[in-house]
Design a protein around this motif. Structure first.
Motif, PDB file in Angstrom:
ATOM      1  N   PHE A 450       6.004  20.678   1.420  1.00 56.41           N
ATOM      2  CA  PHE A 450       4.927  19.944   2.072  1.00 56.41           C
ATOM      3  C   PHE A 450       5.166  18.421   2.056  1.00 56.41           C
ATOM      4  O   PHE A 450       4.253  17.621   1.864  1.00 56.41           O
ATOM      5  CB  PHE A 450       3.574  20.284   1.421  1.00 56.41           C
ATOM      6  CG  PHE A 450       3.404  21.740   1.064  1.00 56.41           C
ATOM      7  CD1 PHE A 450       3.872  22.743   1.912  1.00 56.41           C
ATOM      8  CD2 PHE A 450       2.773  22.121  -0.121  1.00 56.41           C
ATOM      9  CE1 PHE A 450       3.713  24.083   1.594  1.00 56.41           C
ATOM     10  CE2 PHE A 450       2.609  23.459  -0.437  1.00 56.41           C
ATOM     11  CZ  PHE A 450       3.086  24.445   0.414  1.00 56.41           C
ATOM     12  N   GLY A 451       6.456  18.082   2.259  1.00 57.21           N
ATOM     13  CA  GLY A 451       6.804  16.663   2.330  1.00 57.21           C
ATOM     14  C   GLY A 451       7.039  16.024   0.982  1.00 57.21           C
ATOM     15  O   GLY A 451       7.287  14.807   0.920  1.00 57.21           O
ATOM     16  N   GLN A 452       7.019  16.783  -0.098  1.00 55.79           N
ATOM     17  CA  GLN A 452       7.260  16.253  -1.439  1.00 55.79           C
ATOM     18  C   GLN A 452       8.550  16.882  -1.993  1.00 55.79           C
ATOM     19  O   GLN A 452       8.577  18.044  -2.406  1.00 55.79           O
ATOM     20  CB  GLN A 452       6.076  16.559  -2.362  1.00 55.79           C
ATOM     21  CG  GLN A 452       4.789  15.864  -1.973  1.00 55.79           C
ATOM     22  CD  GLN A 452       4.919  14.357  -2.075  1.00 55.79           C
ATOM     23  OE1 GLN A 452       5.369  13.806  -3.094  1.00 55.79           O
ATOM     24  NE2 GLN A 452       4.521  13.655  -1.009  1.00 55.79           N
ATOM     25  N   VAL A 453       9.607  16.079  -1.987  1.00 55.35           N
ATOM     26  CA  VAL A 453      10.936  16.578  -2.347  1.00 55.35           C
ATOM     27  C   VAL A 453      11.000  17.050  -3.792  1.00 55.35           C
ATOM     28  O   VAL A 453      11.723  18.002  -4.122  1.00 55.35           O
ATOM     29  CB  VAL A 453      11.990  15.472  -2.109  1.00 55.35           C
ATOM     30  CG1 VAL A 453      13.362  15.910  -2.550  1.00 55.35           C
ATOM     31  CG2 VAL A 453      12.003  15.056  -0.645  1.00 55.35           C
ATOM     32  N   ALA A 454      10.259  16.446  -4.676  1.00 54.98           N
ATOM     33  CA  ALA A 454      10.354  16.757  -6.104  1.00 54.98           C
ATOM     34  C   ALA A 454       9.598  18.024  -6.505  1.00 54.98           C
ATOM     35  O   ALA A 454       9.641  18.425  -7.672  1.00 54.98           O
ATOM     36  CB  ALA A 454       9.845  15.572  -6.921  1.00 54.98           C
ATOM     37  N   THR A 455       8.963  18.655  -5.569  1.00 56.67           N
ATOM     38  CA  THR A 455       8.144  19.829  -5.921  1.00 56.67           C
ATOM     39  C   THR A 455       9.006  20.978  -6.432  1.00 56.67           C
ATOM     40  O   THR A 455       9.988  21.370  -5.797  1.00 56.67           O
ATOM     41  CB  THR A 455       7.320  20.299  -4.707  1.00 56.67           C
ATOM     42  OG1 THR A 455       6.494  19.210  -4.271  1.00 56.67           O
ATOM     43  CG2 THR A 455       6.453  21.492  -5.060  1.00 56.67           C
ATOM     44  N   ARG A 456       8.589  21.536  -7.601  1.00 54.12           N
ATOM     45  CA  ARG A 456       9.281  22.696  -8.176  1.00 54.12           C
ATOM     46  C   ARG A 456       8.318  23.871  -8.436  1.00 54.12           C
ATOM     47  O   ARG A 456       8.755  24.962  -8.796  1.00 54.12           O
ATOM     48  CB  ARG A 456       9.952  22.305  -9.496  1.00 54.12           C
ATOM     49  CG  ARG A 456      11.052  21.250  -9.345  1.00 54.12           C
ATOM     50  CD  ARG A 456      12.189  21.783  -8.484  1.00 54.12           C
ATOM     51  NE  ARG A 456      13.272  20.805  -8.303  1.00 54.12           N
ATOM     52  CZ  ARG A 456      13.372  19.985  -7.268  1.00 54.12           C
ATOM     53  NH1 ARG A 456      12.428  20.003  -6.308  1.00 54.12           N
ATOM     54  NH2 ARG A 456      14.378  19.143  -7.152  1.00 54.12           N
ATOM     55  N   CYS A 457       7.082  23.625  -8.241  1.00 53.48           N
ATOM     56  CA  CYS A 457       6.077  24.706  -8.419  1.00 53.48           C
ATOM     57  C   CYS A 457       4.976  24.517  -7.389  1.00 53.48           C
ATOM     58  O   CYS A 457       4.467  23.404  -7.181  1.00 53.48           O
ATOM     59  CB  CYS A 457       5.493  24.658  -9.834  1.00 53.48           C
ATOM     60  SG  CYS A 457       4.094  25.796 -10.103  1.00 53.48           S
ATOM     61  N   ILE A 458       4.611  25.615  -6.756  1.00 59.35           N
ATOM     62  CA  ILE A 458       3.466  25.648  -5.826  1.00 59.35           C
ATOM     63  C   ILE A 458       2.527  26.732  -6.360  1.00 59.35           C
ATOM     64  O   ILE A 458       2.948  27.887  -6.548  1.00 59.35           O
ATOM     65  CB  ILE A 458       3.887  26.003  -4.390  1.00 59.35           C
ATOM     66  CG1 ILE A 458       5.028  25.097  -3.916  1.00 59.35           C
ATOM     67  CG2 ILE A 458       2.699  25.934  -3.458  1.00 59.35           C
ATOM     68  CD1 ILE A 458       5.685  25.594  -2.642  1.00 59.35           C
ATOM     69  N   GLN A 459       1.297  26.420  -6.587  1.00 57.57           N
ATOM     70  CA  GLN A 459       0.359  27.439  -7.091  1.00 57.57           C
ATOM     71  C   GLN A 459      -1.006  27.311  -6.409  1.00 57.57           C
ATOM     72  O   GLN A 459      -1.509  26.223  -6.177  1.00 57.57           O
ATOM     73  CB  GLN A 459       0.222  27.353  -8.612  1.00 57.57           C
ATOM     74  CG  GLN A 459      -0.185  26.003  -9.163  1.00 57.57           C
ATOM     75  CD  GLN A 459      -0.262  26.010 -10.680  1.00 57.57           C
ATOM     76  OE1 GLN A 459      -0.555  27.043 -11.296  1.00 57.57           O
ATOM     77  NE2 GLN A 459       0.016  24.875 -11.307  1.00 57.57           N
ATOM     78  N   GLU A 460      -1.521  28.474  -6.079  1.00 54.10           N
ATOM     79  CA  GLU A 460      -2.883  28.582  -5.528  1.00 54.10           C
ATOM     80  C   GLU A 460      -3.647  29.559  -6.425  1.00 54.10           C
ATOM     81  O   GLU A 460      -3.099  30.568  -6.890  1.00 54.10           O
ATOM     82  CB  GLU A 460      -2.863  29.120  -4.094  1.00 54.10           C
ATOM     83  CG  GLU A 460      -2.352  28.137  -3.052  1.00 54.10           C
ATOM     84  CD  GLU A 460      -3.441  27.204  -2.536  1.00 54.10           C
ATOM     85  OE1 GLU A 460      -4.525  27.137  -3.169  1.00 54.10           O
ATOM     86  OE2 GLU A 460      -3.208  26.534  -1.515  1.00 54.10           O
ATOM     87  N   THR A 461      -4.898  29.267  -6.650  1.00 48.76           N
ATOM     88  CA  THR A 461      -5.712  30.091  -7.556  1.00 48.76           C
ATOM     89  C   THR A 461      -6.945  30.610  -6.824  1.00 48.76           C
ATOM     90  O   THR A 461      -7.727  29.834  -6.265  1.00 48.76           O
ATOM     91  CB  THR A 461      -6.147  29.287  -8.790  1.00 48.76           C
ATOM     92  OG1 THR A 461      -4.982  28.780  -9.436  1.00 48.76           O
ATOM     93  CG2 THR A 461      -6.923  30.171  -9.756  1.00 48.76           C
ATOM     94  N   GLY A 462      -7.090  31.936  -6.865  1.00 49.79           N
ATOM     95  CA  GLY A 462      -8.264  32.567  -6.261  1.00 49.79           C
ATOM     96  C   GLY A 462      -9.413  32.656  -7.249  1.00 49.79           C
ATOM     97  O   GLY A 462      -9.363  32.133  -8.367  1.00 49.79           O
TER      98      GLY A 462
END
Length: 516
Positions: A450-462
């Motif tokens: 999402f345009g952030q090169v340093a991202t190593r984790c994506i999390q969504e919480t229900g």
């Protein structure tokens, strides 16, 4: 009984009278020279008779010698009084008996005995017995002998009454077998501010997830807004996140063991069945779309010959592109194969797999990437001016009020590919992707998300809905992190940095309802 007792009393009285007036006829005669005056008892009274001594002895009498019986000398020769109290007997079953006896005897003169007994028996129904006996009373005087006997018996018997009341209580158990049930999920609005492309401006609350710079998912860089759709790799810096429409419903039937299975719903807009396995049509043409067996039948456009859809997932999804307005896109999401999942109605937890095919149409209309239903008619597209209805809202006028009543222009070369997107899992729990290199999806060109090169984790919480067994709607949130393949348009792929990751959440309400 009363008549018999009355008769006994009369006979007793007559006997007394007879004793009083009885005078032997020979008492009037002169005393025989060879006889004596013999005193004996007759009918209970002293009597005098002129008997020989032997006859007097035979009568058990007493000789007074050679005297005359003319004046009945036996009356004054001696006095004997015998008194007997009345006997009292009372016997009842379950009754009350009161008995009182009284005896009175008066004797005057020689050898006179008078007995009077009165016995009273009273019986009533209570289980109580009272017995009273009056003492005998004896009176002796020199008056004429009088004997009276009065016997009175009164008997009253109350019949025993037995009442039996039988009470029978019957308890029956009614078992209600419920018919087929379904889990209905209807999306609701999330945040009103998803933020700018590449997080040039951050999202506003409420949040449903985050991106982190470490695989442990502990070093947050940005929050992810609830209901916002994020797409692309580390260089996706021109396509801003957009809100998914609220007001869209989907049904999943509740199967054995609370498994969730594809449902027919109420129709094409909310069912979860997969597309046809036999029929195909050209999706790069406006309706009626011609049938096909291969892309060649659709002008050779890659991916244009698609299975005929049975179910659509949500209303058309409008995606703006402020950096390159001509790349504004309208996406129609079709359920590719049967949705499935698991659930726990007592907690409201659910996890589903919804395989989609996203048909991308490059409308180039930044103000309204998808036609809208405005004032009850379609604003654009092949159905412009025709009637429509909608309840889709996003909080953004450019992306709200979309409806399948108003499809985008699908011909004229606007079709930009059919993307296989698998929302798995779409869950009320947590969904995440991690990568030590930042490459989350196969074929991804640029690391990050999402345009952030340093991202190593994506999390969504229900968020689970809670106990759904009451049949009422409960607030919940479904969340997913997934991969998006490349489109057939190279420009779109570069701008959106596809293939790359995607993430979104769907706030809404969950409810267990009878299967439509």
């Amino acid at each position: 009984m009363r008549n018999a007792l009355r008769a006994m009393v009369i006979l007793g009285v007559l006997g007394v009278l007879e004793a009083v007036v009885f005078v032997p006829m020979n008492a009037m005669a002169a005393k025989p020279t060879n006889k004596v005056a013999c005193c004996f008892s007759e009918h209970g009274a002293p009597a005098c008779g002129q008997f020989t001594q032997n006859n007097c002895d035979k009568h058990g009498g007493t000789s007074l010698g050679a005297v005359s019986c003319a004046h009945n000398p036996c009356r004054s020769s001696s006095t004997t009084t015998t008194t007997t109290g009345a006997a009292t007997t009372s016997t009842t079953g379950a009754a009350t008996t009161s008995t009182t006896g009284a005896a009175t005897t008066s004797t005057t003169g020689a050898a006179t005995t008078s007995t009077t007994g009165a016995a009273t028996t009273s019986t009533t129904g209570a289980a109580t017995t009272t017995t009273s006996t009056a003492p005998a009373t004896t009176t002796t005087s020199t008056a004429a002998s009088t004997t009276s006997t009065i016997a009175t018996t009164t008997t009253s018997t109350a019949p025993a009454t037995t009442s039996t009341i039988a009470t029978t209580t019957t308890s029956s158990t009614t078992t209600t077998t419920m018919g087929a049930m379904s889990l209905k999920y209807t999306t609701a609005a999330g945040t009103t501010a998803c933020g700018g492309a590449g997080f040039s401006s951050p999202a506003g609350a409420p949040f449903s997830g985050e991106i982190d710079s470490d695989v442990a998912c502990t070093t947050k860089t940005f929050d992810l807004g609830s209901s916002c759709l994020y797409i692309g790799g580390g260089s996706a810096s021109t396509v801003p996140p957009g809100a998914t429409p609220a007001g869209a419903s989907s049904y999943l039937d509740v199967g054995a063991g609370n498994a969730l299975v594809a449902s027919n719903g109420t129709g094409k807009l909310d069912c979860t069945k997969g597309s046809s396995t036999t029929a195909k049509h050209c999706v790069n043409a406006n309706a009626p779309q011609p049938t096909c067996t291969s892309d060649a039948d659709c002008g050779g456009t890659a991916g244009a010959c698609q299975p005929v859809e049975n179910c659509l997932f949500g209303p058309p999804l409008a995606i703006q592109n402020p950096a390159v307005p001509s790349l504004a896109t309208c996406v129609i999401n079709v359920i590719a194969t049967d949705a499935s999942g698991t659930s726990d109605p007592t907690t409201g937890a659910a996890s589903v797999d919804i395989p989609l095919v996203s048909r991308v149409y490059l409308t180039g209309n930044e103000a309204a990437p998808c036609p809208q239903c405005s004032g009850g008619t379609c604003s654009a597209g092949p159905n412009a001016g025709m009637g429509c209805t909608t309840n889709a809202t996003t909080g953004n006028p450019a992306t709200s009020n979309t409806t399948h009543d108003c499809p985008p222009e699908e011909g004229s070369g606007l079709f930009n590919g059919a993307l296989s997107v698998d929302l798995n899992p779409l869950t009320t729990g947590s969904s995440s992707k991690t990568s030590s290199t930042g490459v989350f999806c196969s074929g991804q060109t640029h690391a990050g998300a999402f345009g952030q090169v340093a991202t190593r984790c994506i999390q969504e919480t229900g968020s689970p809905a809670g106990n759904l067994t009451d049949g009422m709607p409960h607030a919940a949130r479904e969340a997913t992190v997934f991969c998006i393949p490349a489109t057939s348009n190279g420009t779109v792929n570069i701008v959106a940095d596809l293939p790359g990751p995607g993430a979104t959440s769907l706030p809404g309400t969950a409810q267990i309802v009878p299967t439509p």
